[in-house]
Design an enzyme around this catalytic site. Structure first.
Site, PDB file in Angstrom:
ATOM      1  N   LYS A 125       0.862  -1.195   0.000  1.00  0.00           N
ATOM      2  CA  LYS A 125       0.000   0.000   0.000  1.00  0.00           C
ATOM      3  C   LYS A 125       0.889   1.231   0.000  1.00  0.00           C
ATOM      4  O   LYS A 125       1.455   1.618   1.016  1.00  0.00           O
ATOM      5  CB  LYS A 125      -0.927   0.041   1.219  1.00  0.00           C
ATOM      6  CG  LYS A 125      -2.043   1.067   0.988  1.00  0.00           C
ATOM      7  CD  LYS A 125      -2.617   1.671   2.238  1.00  0.00           C
ATOM      8  CE  LYS A 125      -1.823   2.768   2.860  1.00  0.00           C
ATOM      9  NZ  LYS A 125      -1.680   4.006   2.052  1.00  0.00           N
ATOM     10  N   GLU A 166       9.856   1.088  10.470  1.00  0.00           N
ATOM     11  CA  GLU A 166      10.907   2.072  10.157  1.00  0.00           C
ATOM     12  C   GLU A 166      10.264   3.433  10.341  1.00  0.00           C
ATOM     13  O   GLU A 166       9.414   3.830   9.539  1.00  0.00           O
ATOM     14  CB  GLU A 166      11.387   1.904   8.713  1.00  0.00           C
ATOM     15  CG  GLU A 166      12.010   0.561   8.403  1.00  0.00           C
ATOM     16  CD  GLU A 166      13.311   0.337   9.122  1.00  0.00           C
ATOM     17  OE1 GLU A 166      13.946   1.310   9.561  1.00  0.00           O
ATOM     18  OE2 GLU A 166      13.699  -0.838   9.263  1.00  0.00           O
ATOM     19  N   GLU A 205      10.529  15.892  15.040  1.00  0.00           N
ATOM     20  CA  GLU A 205      10.844  15.684  13.632  1.00  0.00           C
ATOM     21  C   GLU A 205      10.059  16.701  12.795  1.00  0.00           C
ATOM     22  O   GLU A 205       8.834  16.700  12.800  1.00  0.00           O
ATOM     23  CB  GLU A 205      10.470  14.257  13.210  1.00  0.00           C
ATOM     24  CG  GLU A 205      10.931  13.952  11.802  1.00  0.00           C
ATOM     25  CD  GLU A 205      10.513  12.570  11.310  1.00  0.00           C
ATOM     26  OE1 GLU A 205       9.354  12.181  11.528  1.00  0.00           O
ATOM     27  OE2 GLU A 205      11.355  11.899  10.697  1.00  0.00           O
ATOM     28  N   CYS A 228      13.885  10.527   6.446  1.00  0.00           N
ATOM     29  CA  CYS A 228      13.904  10.119   7.856  1.00  0.00           C
ATOM     30  C   CYS A 228      15.306  10.240   8.455  1.00  0.00           C
ATOM     31  O   CYS A 228      15.452  10.436   9.655  1.00  0.00           O
ATOM     32  CB  CYS A 228      13.387   8.702   7.986  1.00  0.00           C
ATOM     33  SG  CYS A 228      14.190   7.582   6.835  1.00  0.00           S
TER      34      CYS A 228
HETATM   35  P1  NAD Z   1       2.533   8.413   7.767  1.00  0.00           P
HETATM   36  O1  NAD Z   1       2.824   7.631   8.995  1.00  0.00           O
HETATM   37  O2  NAD Z   1       1.503   9.455   7.822  1.00  0.00           O
HETATM   38  O3  NAD Z   1       2.094   7.436   6.564  1.00  0.00           O
HETATM   39  C1  NAD Z   1       2.896   6.352   6.168  1.00  0.00           C
HETATM   40  C2  NAD Z   1       2.010   5.309   5.536  1.00  0.00           C
HETATM   41  O4  NAD Z   1       1.118   4.807   6.528  1.00  0.00           O
HETATM   42  C3  NAD Z   1       1.134   5.823   4.390  1.00  0.00           C
HETATM   43  O5  NAD Z   1       1.025   4.811   3.399  1.00  0.00           O
HETATM   44  C4  NAD Z   1      -0.215   6.028   5.067  1.00  0.00           C
HETATM   45  O6  NAD Z   1      -1.306   5.910   4.186  1.00  0.00           O
HETATM   46  C5  NAD Z   1      -0.214   4.878   6.071  1.00  0.00           C
HETATM   47  N1  NAD Z   1      -1.084   5.077   7.228  1.00  0.00           N
HETATM   48  C6  NAD Z   1      -1.520   6.241   7.764  1.00  0.00           C
HETATM   49  N2  NAD Z   1      -2.332   5.995   8.809  1.00  0.00           N
HETATM   50  C7  NAD Z   1      -2.396   4.646   8.951  1.00  0.00           C
HETATM   51  C8  NAD Z   1      -3.041   3.777   9.869  1.00  0.00           C
HETATM   52  N3  NAD Z   1      -3.796   4.240  10.862  1.00  0.00           N
HETATM   53  N4  NAD Z   1      -2.846   2.446   9.735  1.00  0.00           N
HETATM   54  C9  NAD Z   1      -2.059   1.950   8.758  1.00  0.00           C
HETATM   55  N5  NAD Z   1      -1.447   2.713   7.839  1.00  0.00           N
HETATM   56  C10 NAD Z   1      -1.594   4.057   7.942  1.00  0.00           C
HETATM   57  O7  NAD Z   1       3.944   8.979   7.297  1.00  0.00           O
HETATM   58  P2  NAD Z   1       4.235   9.910   6.065  1.00  0.00           P
HETATM   59  O8  NAD Z   1       3.794  11.285   6.435  1.00  0.00           O
HETATM   60  O9  NAD Z   1       3.714   9.291   4.813  1.00  0.00           O
HETATM   61  O10 NAD Z   1       5.836   9.832   6.011  1.00  0.00           O
HETATM   62  C11 NAD Z   1       6.660  10.616   6.792  1.00  0.00           C
HETATM   63  C12 NAD Z   1       7.156   9.826   7.991  1.00  0.00           C
HETATM   64  O11 NAD Z   1       7.787   8.621   7.573  1.00  0.00           O
HETATM   65  C13 NAD Z   1       8.209  10.586   8.758  1.00  0.00           C
HETATM   66  O12 NAD Z   1       7.966  10.468  10.135  1.00  0.00           O
HETATM   67  C14 NAD Z   1       9.501   9.866   8.393  1.00  0.00           C
HETATM   68  O13 NAD Z   1      10.525   9.971   9.323  1.00  0.00           O
HETATM   69  C15 NAD Z   1       9.037   8.470   8.228  1.00  0.00           C
HETATM   70  N6  NAD Z   1       9.970   7.707   7.400  1.00  0.00           N
HETATM   71  C16 NAD Z   1      10.767   6.771   7.995  1.00  0.00           C
HETATM   72  C17 NAD Z   1      11.693   6.061   7.237  1.00  0.00           C
HETATM   73  C18 NAD Z   1      12.568   5.008   7.863  1.00  0.00           C
HETATM   74  O14 NAD Z   1      13.062   4.163   7.132  1.00  0.00           O
HETATM   75  N7  NAD Z   1      12.779   5.015   9.156  1.00  0.00           N
HETATM   76  C19 NAD Z   1      11.808   6.305   5.882  1.00  0.00           C
HETATM   77  C20 NAD Z   1      10.992   7.285   5.311  1.00  0.00           C
HETATM   78  C21 NAD Z   1      10.061   7.974   6.084  1.00  0.00           C
END
Ligand code: NAD
Length: 498
Positions: free
Chosen positions: A194, A269, A400, A303
């Site tokens: 997804k 992650e 962050e 990230c």
């Molecule tokens: P997010 O947590 O809002 O969304 C990530 C994914 O989760 C999306 O596909 C979203 O649709 C899904 N999602 C949202 N709510 C959900 C729920 N209740 N249940 C299941 N899935 C759900 O994050 P974002 O805004 O898309 O990305 C930014 C974040 O990702 C930042 O905090 C960043 O640090 C982190 N990130 C971490 C890494 C890593 O490898 N550690 C890499 C890239 C980004």
């Protein structure tokens, strides 16, 4: 440009794909959402809608889970590791052949420079599939000498963990999918991917490539949908055996809670707030551009972005001014322009969030060395920003931001422990970098840093052989390397009385 008209700078192939009707791949069939609902996908450089994708809900997730289960129990489980590896290699090679088109799709959907998308997003993804293809034929258990008296033949087997849901954020859709999909396929699992609702396009194109190279139906499924509906349905689904999630720490915690229903395996992650420690003997000609790249690459929406700069007092001004000078050299523009080196933030909401933090920094007394404002008549552009005189009580330093905002702090003649304590003063522990010419200083500091990746005289180094993941609230488990294979397998002990 009208909505759903391809951007004039797109190649014919990428333009045709983006303008085509988009469906999800479930069990080898291309489907709309059961409800018929769709999601608008924007170009963040213009704010215009460029595509519509299905908005999957629970009914679609049920179909995808059933398809992935059927494929797991079908021909996929009969294939040898070598056969799986060949298929993954073919997939990687096809991705490389289509690199220009894939880079354009990723660039317009994420708002990133196409040259970077070609090298980083497509390049690292293809390398990851090639690397993991090799693992597919090398997954094995071990013979074990048991302690009980008598004669036994004891060994372990490593088996695929099963149906894996893979939830990906918007900053690196192709790469973060590869981190999950490549090892899960190598291990013999089936996948439901997804992508983020903001950036689903490259994953849908990836699904076409998977079909073209011959993955059996249901091995790779792609569902597009919102997190609160499609993502949450995957996280709690009893038919999903493992969830591999990349995203924010808050959502990661919600996913972990939802996964307890059937005690799914979970890897997370999550967010980061990387420290960068610059010692007075650092090679500043190399360090300054390196530090600037660490924070401004992909507009800080990384990230592992280097967000907290600890720099020795004696070189503080030179380093901070040098980074601000590097910021001025960035060519901000549409990602499809070859010369662009910095794009917009992903959405209006994200830009508001980052501006909110910048405002908090201003009120808390941070000194503005450069940036701090949004600009441009369309799209979600924000100036690269350097704040000096910050400290660990400020929200810009603690939380962050996920934007191009660097927080600089000077240190004096702190000993190693004091400096490490300052760098580790964070809920996150994803990555860090150390800048010095002294090998002993570098390695002593690397041992003291609490983070999953520590880089010396560089930042943002990723390789499929190197495990990647976080300490503390940056996550659970590791992706990449042999560690990734372990997280997509279950271990079975077999013992025979002889
Ligand atoms: P997010 O947590 O809002 O969304 C990530 C994914 O989760 C999306 O596909 C979203 O649709 C899904 N999602 C949202 N709510 C959900 C729920 N209740 N249940 C299941 N899935 C759900 O994050 P974002 O805004 O898309 O990305 C930014 C974040 O990702 C930042 O905090 C960043 O640090 C982190 N990130 C971490 C890494 C890593 O490898 N550690 C890499 C890239 C980004």
């Amino acid at each position: 440009m009208n909505a759903l008209t391809p951007h004039p700078m797109l190649s014919a192939a990428a333009g045709a794909f983006i303008a085509s009707p988009h469906k999800m791949l479930i069990g080898g069939e291309w489907r709309n959402a059961v409800s018929g609902a769709t999601i608008d996908v924007e170009d963040p450089c213009t704010g215009k809608v460029i595509a519509k994708v299905p908005a999957a809900e629970t009914a679609d997730i049920d179909l995808a889970v059933a398809a992935a289960r059927q494929a797991l129990d079908g021909p996929w489980s009969k294939m040898t590791g070598l056969e799986r590896g060949k298929l993954i290699s073919r997939f990687a090679s096809r991705l490389e052949e289509l690199a220009d088109e894939m880079a354009e799709i990723e660039a317009i959907d994420c708002g990133k420079p196409v040259t970077y998308a070609r090298y980083v997003d497509v390049g690292l993804s293809a390398t990851t599939y090639h690397y993991m293809a090799g693992w597919a034929s090398k997954i094995s258990g071990e013979t074990v000498g048991v302690s009980a008296p008598g004669e036994f033949h004891a060994f372990t087997l490593r088996e695929p963990v099963g149906v894996v849901a893979q939830i990906v954020p918007w900053n690196f859709p192709l790469v973060l999918t590869a981190y999950k999909l490549a090892p899960s396929l190598a291990a013999g699992c089936t996948a439901i991917i997804k992508p983020a609702e903001l950036t689903p396009l490259s994953t849908l194109r990836l699904a076409q490539i998977a079909e073209e190279v011959g993955f059996p139906p249901g091995v790779i499924n792609v569902v597009t949908g919102y997190g609160a509906t499609a993502g949450a349905a995957l996280a709690e689904h009893p038919g999903v055996d493992k969830i591999a999630f990349t995203g924010s720490t808050d959502v990661g915690k919600a996913v972990a809670r939802a996964a307890t229903g059937n005690l799914k395996r979970v890897t997370l992650e999550l967010g980061g707030k990387a420290p960068m420690i610059v010692f007075p003997d650092a090679d500043l000609d190399k360090a300054i551009p390196g530090l600037a790249g660490a924070i401004f690459f992909h507009q800080g929406q990384v990230c592992t972005a280097g967000t907290r700069l600890f720099v020795h007092k004696s070189i503080h001004d030179r380093v901070v001014e040098g980074i601000a000078a590097e910021a001025k050299k960035l060519v901000v523009g549409h990602g499809l322009e070859q010369a662009t080196t910095m794009g917009p933030l992903i959405s209006g909401r994200q830009r508001e969030r980052v501006l909110g933090y910048i405002d908090e920094g201003r009120k808390a007394g941070a000194e503005f060395v450069c940036g701090g404002k949004s600009y441009g008549e369309s799209g979600y552009f924000l100036e690269p920003t350097v704040l000096a005189g910050t400290n660990s009580s400020m929200s810009v330093v603690k939380e962050e931001i996920f934007g191009p905002v660097l927080c600089a702090m000077a240190f004096d003649d702190d000993d190693m422990e004091t400096l490490a304590h300052k760098a580790n003063e964070s809920d996150f522990g994803l990555s860090a970098s150390i800048w010095t010419r002294d090998l002993s200083t570098a390695h002593k500091m690397a041992r003291r840093i609490k983070a999953g990746s520590v880089w010396i005289n560089m930042h943002h180094f990723f390789d499929p052989a190197l495990p990647f993941g976080g300490y503390k609230q940056s996550g659970w488990g590791r992706e990449q390397g042999a560690e990734a294979i372990r997280t997509f397998t279950e271990v079975k002990s077999v013992c025979a009385a002889l």
